[in-house]
Design a protein around this motif. Structure first.
Motif, short mmCIF file in Angstrom:
data_model
loop_
_atom_site.label_atom_id
_atom_site.label_comp_id
_atom_site.label_asym_id
_atom_site.label_seq_id
_atom_site.Cartn_x
_atom_site.Cartn_y
_atom_site.Cartn_z
N GLU A 1 -16.39 30.10 -40.35
CA GLU A 1 -15.53 29.71 -41.48
C GLU A 1 -15.81 30.60 -42.69
OE1 GLU A 1 -12.43 27.74 -43.21
OE2 GLU A 1 -13.14 27.55 -41.15
N LEU A 2 -17.08 30.93 -42.91
CA LEU A 2 -17.45 31.80 -44.03
C LEU A 2 -16.82 33.17 -43.85
CD1 LEU A 2 -19.08 32.40 -46.57
CD2 LEU A 2 -21.07 32.85 -45.12
N ALA A 3 -16.81 33.69 -42.63
CA ALA A 3 -16.19 35.00 -42.37
C ALA A 3 -14.69 34.96 -42.64
CB ALA A 3 -16.46 35.42 -40.93
N ARG A 4 -14.03 33.90 -42.20
CA ARG A 4 -12.58 33.77 -42.45
C ARG A 4 -12.30 33.68 -43.94
NH1 ARG A 4 -12.56 30.53 -37.50
NH2 ARG A 4 -13.23 28.72 -38.74
N ASP A 5 -13.09 32.87 -44.63
CA ASP A 5 -12.86 32.68 -46.07
C ASP A 5 -13.12 33.96 -46.86
OD1 ASP A 5 -12.20 30.07 -45.56
OD2 ASP A 5 -14.12 29.23 -46.22
N ALA A 6 -14.17 34.71 -46.48
CA ALA A 6 -14.47 35.96 -47.18
C ALA A 6 -13.34 36.96 -47.01
CB ALA A 6 -15.79 36.53 -46.66
N THR A 7 -12.82 37.07 -45.79
CA THR A 7 -11.70 37.97 -45.53
C THR A 7 -10.49 37.57 -46.36
OG1 THR A 7 -12.52 38.31 -43.28
CG2 THR A 7 -10.26 38.96 -43.71
N ASP A 8 -10.20 36.30 -46.39
CA ASP A 8 -9.05 35.80 -47.15
C ASP A 8 -9.24 36.00 -48.65
OD1 ASP A 8 -6.50 34.19 -47.25
OD2 ASP A 8 -7.79 32.85 -48.40
N LEU B 1 -23.06 39.81 -46.55
CA LEU B 1 -23.59 41.09 -46.98
C LEU B 1 -22.49 42.06 -47.38
CD1 LEU B 1 -26.40 41.71 -44.33
CD2 LEU B 1 -26.68 40.98 -46.71
N GLU B 2 -21.55 42.30 -46.48
CA GLU B 2 -20.45 43.22 -46.72
C GLU B 2 -19.24 42.79 -45.92
OE1 GLU B 2 -21.52 47.26 -45.93
OE2 GLU B 2 -23.25 47.25 -47.27
N VAL B 3 -18.07 43.27 -46.35
CA VAL B 3 -16.82 43.03 -45.63
C VAL B 3 -16.22 44.41 -45.35
CG1 VAL B 3 -14.57 41.93 -45.64
CG2 VAL B 3 -16.49 40.83 -46.79
N ASN B 4 -16.23 44.81 -44.07
CA ASN B 4 -15.84 46.16 -43.67
C ASN B 4 -14.36 46.22 -43.29
OD1 ASN B 4 -18.69 47.54 -43.35
ND2 ASN B 4 -18.85 45.48 -42.49
N GLY C 1 -14.37 43.32 -40.50
CA GLY C 1 -15.63 43.00 -39.85
C GLY C 1 -16.57 42.49 -40.92
N VAL C 2 -16.91 41.22 -40.89
CA VAL C 2 -17.69 40.59 -41.95
C VAL C 2 -19.15 40.52 -41.52
CG1 VAL C 2 -17.91 38.58 -43.46
CG2 VAL C 2 -15.67 39.21 -42.53
N ASP C 3 -20.02 41.16 -42.31
CA ASP C 3 -21.46 41.15 -42.02
C ASP C 3 -22.13 40.00 -42.76
OD1 ASP C 3 -20.97 43.39 -40.52
OD2 ASP C 3 -21.70 44.80 -42.03
N ASP D 1 -28.62 40.91 -38.29
CA ASP D 1 -27.54 40.21 -38.97
C ASP D 1 -26.43 39.94 -37.96
OD1 ASP D 1 -26.17 42.61 -38.65
OD2 ASP D 1 -26.37 43.23 -40.74
N VAL D 2 -25.32 39.43 -38.45
CA VAL D 2 -24.20 39.06 -37.59
C VAL D 2 -22.96 39.75 -38.11
CG1 VAL D 2 -22.69 37.16 -36.87
CG2 VAL D 2 -25.17 36.81 -36.97
N ARG D 3 -22.15 40.29 -37.20
CA ARG D 3 -20.82 40.78 -37.57
C ARG D 3 -19.78 39.91 -36.92
NH1 ARG D 3 -19.00 46.92 -37.97
NH2 ARG D 3 -20.11 46.55 -39.93
N VAL D 4 -18.89 39.38 -37.74
CA VAL D 4 -17.80 38.54 -37.26
C VAL D 4 -16.50 39.30 -37.47
CG1 VAL D 4 -16.64 36.31 -37.46
CG2 VAL D 4 -19.11 36.48 -37.91
N TYR D 5 -15.72 39.46 -36.41
CA TYR D 5 -14.46 40.20 -36.50
C TYR D 5 -13.32 39.21 -36.74
CZ TYR D 5 -12.83 45.00 -36.06
OH TYR D 5 -12.40 46.28 -36.34
N VAL D 6 -12.60 39.42 -37.84
CA VAL D 6 -11.51 38.54 -38.22
C VAL D 6 -10.20 39.33 -38.21
CG1 VAL D 6 -10.58 37.02 -40.03
CG2 VAL D 6 -13.06 37.17 -39.68
N VAL D 7 -9.19 38.79 -37.53
CA VAL D 7 -7.87 39.43 -37.48
C VAL D 7 -6.82 38.36 -37.74
CG1 VAL D 7 -6.21 40.72 -36.08
CG2 VAL D 7 -8.66 41.13 -35.79
N GLY D 8 -6.02 38.55 -38.79
CA GLY D 8 -4.96 37.60 -39.09
C GLY D 8 -5.45 36.19 -39.32
#
Length: 463
Positions: A243-250, A271-274, A258-260, A197-204
């Motif tokens: 974009e999906l990672a940013r939107d999920a965090t928001d 999958l999950e938002v850590n 950390g968005v999986d 899978d992929v983990r995308v790290y989103v900050v601010g």
């Protein structure tokens, strides 16, 4: 406010990520404060809510999945937020930490998630394992029982893939207690061989990097803590994934996550938002440390100024050494106070109260021991373990429980053994787990103790 921003990092454990954030704040020219049990104080009066140490913003790094009382921890974050801005606030953290709550909010917002069902108790979770056409009741509106593929069982709160298991077609769901919650989720079919899978790290609201995680050969879980292999993926991922990672965090209201995300044969799924995703695996894969980016977010949230070039420079290394701001955890007595007699007045505190008794010191005992009746009076517990303890010719298993032992002005948090001491002269025996902080004067004791001989002569060691 002065130009220097005071950044509190709320973390009650010795986390490398917490250390890295504190170091990054200092390297950016601002003042970090590690908020721990040893120095944190909250007060609410008619004048408002106060937090000490005094800080301008707080980064929440409490590890809820590993916390014994997560609701209490969330309340602490909410209390801090009464008068201080918080990065990753309590409500957002509560939603993201509960795996089904996160999936439900993401699905409601239109983000793709694997089909997931939650039930409470063993009977209800078994509904999801019985094919709909064999059920003796109307099938639920949504059921995974009709799925012929492999599924995943999860607890709603957990970390590192703990208690997560695969369910093959026709397999039984794990046992659940009457009020326990369980999740069953479709295993996403991927176009690639193996599990990744992929983990995308989103900050601010910004993606600082991404990595691919590959499961080890003997497992299907990709968690780095379980031996998952990682490699950089930021440049190779399509924009839609970032974009999906940013939107999920928001959507979940988080500032840092950390968005999986996993690629299925028909698209990408969250999958999950850590909330407290680790740094090391991410840094090993990407060469980017999230710490300076999180520090920058916190500083700017409080109105401070940070040079972007300095953040980029600091992000090329992961400094998780012990920061100068770490509170002094060793609350040992000062030398002039570190002397006790062979008997000493101590205060024993448990969940239900406290009692002051006369204890006896025994440097031959490894662990402090308290009387069974005393343990019941103060509500000592829960039982953490059972240990064999030898005393003379006798060897017996004794329960181990946590209690607070206060000697003078100092409180020691100990894990003590419990036994029937009604036939002995003292309800508490102080062992080396607490005596290591003191010098014992064997011919001195409390005034009301009529015993005058050395404790070596009165009772056998290791009693």
């Amino acid at each position: 406010m002065s130009d220097e921003v005071r950044v509190g990092v709320l973390s009650l454990h010795n986390s490398k990520e917490t250390k890295a954030i504190c170091n990054a704040v200092a390297d950016l020219g601002h003042r970090p404060r590690w908020l721990r049990a040893e120095n944190l104080a909250l007060t609410a009066t008619a004048g408002g809510a106060d937090l000490l140490p005094d800080v301008d913003v707080v980064v929440n790094r409490l590890l809820l999945p590993s916390t014994e009382r997560p609701l209490t921890a969330l309340g602490l974050v909410s209390a801090v937020a009464a008068g201080t801005p918080v990065v990753n606030p309590a409500e957002a953290v509560a939603t993201a930490t509960h795996k089904f709550a996160a999936a439900a909010h993401l699905a409601e917002a239109g983000h793709p998630v694997p089909a997931t069902a939650l039930r409470i108790g063993a009977n209800r979770i078994e509904e999801l394992a019985v094919p709909a056409d064999e059920a003796d009741r109307d099938p639920p509106a949504f059921s995974l029982a009709t799925s012929a593929g492999t599924r995943v069982f999860k607890h709603p709160v957990g970390t590192h893939g703990d208690a997560t298991r695969l369910l093959n077609p026709g397999g039984d769901a794990p046992q659940l207690r009457s009020e326990a919650q369980g999740l069953i989720q479709e295993l996403v079919e991927t176009p690639a061989d193996g599990h990744e899978d992929v983990r995308v790290y989103v900050v601010g609201g910004e993606v600082i990097g991404a990595m691919r995680r590959h499961a080890p050969d003997d497992d299907w879980r990709t968690n780095v803590a379980r031996g998952g292999r990682v490699r950089a993926a930021t440049e190779a991922l399509p924009d839609e994934v970032l974009e999906l990672a940013r939107d999920a965090t928001d959507t979940l209201g988080l500032d840092v996550a950390g968005v999986d995300i996993i690629e299925g044969v028909d698209g990408w799924y969250v999958l999950e938002v850590n909330v407290t995703a680790g740094f090391k695996g991410f840094f090993d894969a990407t060469g980017i440390s999230p710490a300076p980016h999180i520090a920058k977010l916190a500083i700017e949230r409080a109105g401070g100024v940070v040079e972007p070039e300095r953040v980029a420079e600091l992000a090329t290394r992961l400094d998780d050494s012990v920061p100068a701001c770490k509170p002094d955890l060793d609350r040992s007595p000062e030398p002039e106070q570190a002397v006790i007699g062979y008997t000493e007045e101590v205060r024993i505190a448990g969940n239900d109260g406290a009692k002051t008794v006369v204890a006896k010191a025994d440097t031959g005992a490894t662990r402090t021991s308290i009387d069974l009746e005393l343990a019941g009076e103060v509500g000592a517990g829960p039982i953490l373990d059972t240990k064999e303890v030898k005393g003379g010719d006798d060897s017996s298993p004794r329960p181990i429980v946590p209690v607070d032992v206060r000697i003078g002005d100092y409180t020691h948090q100990l894990e003590v053994n419990v036994r029937d001491r009604s036939h002995l002269s003292h309800d508490v025996l102080l062992g080396r787990d607490v005596l290591e902080h003191y010098s014992v004067r064997v011919r001195h004791g409390v005034a009301d103790d009529t015993k005058e001989d050395s404790y070596y002569a009165r009772e056998q060691p290791n009693e």
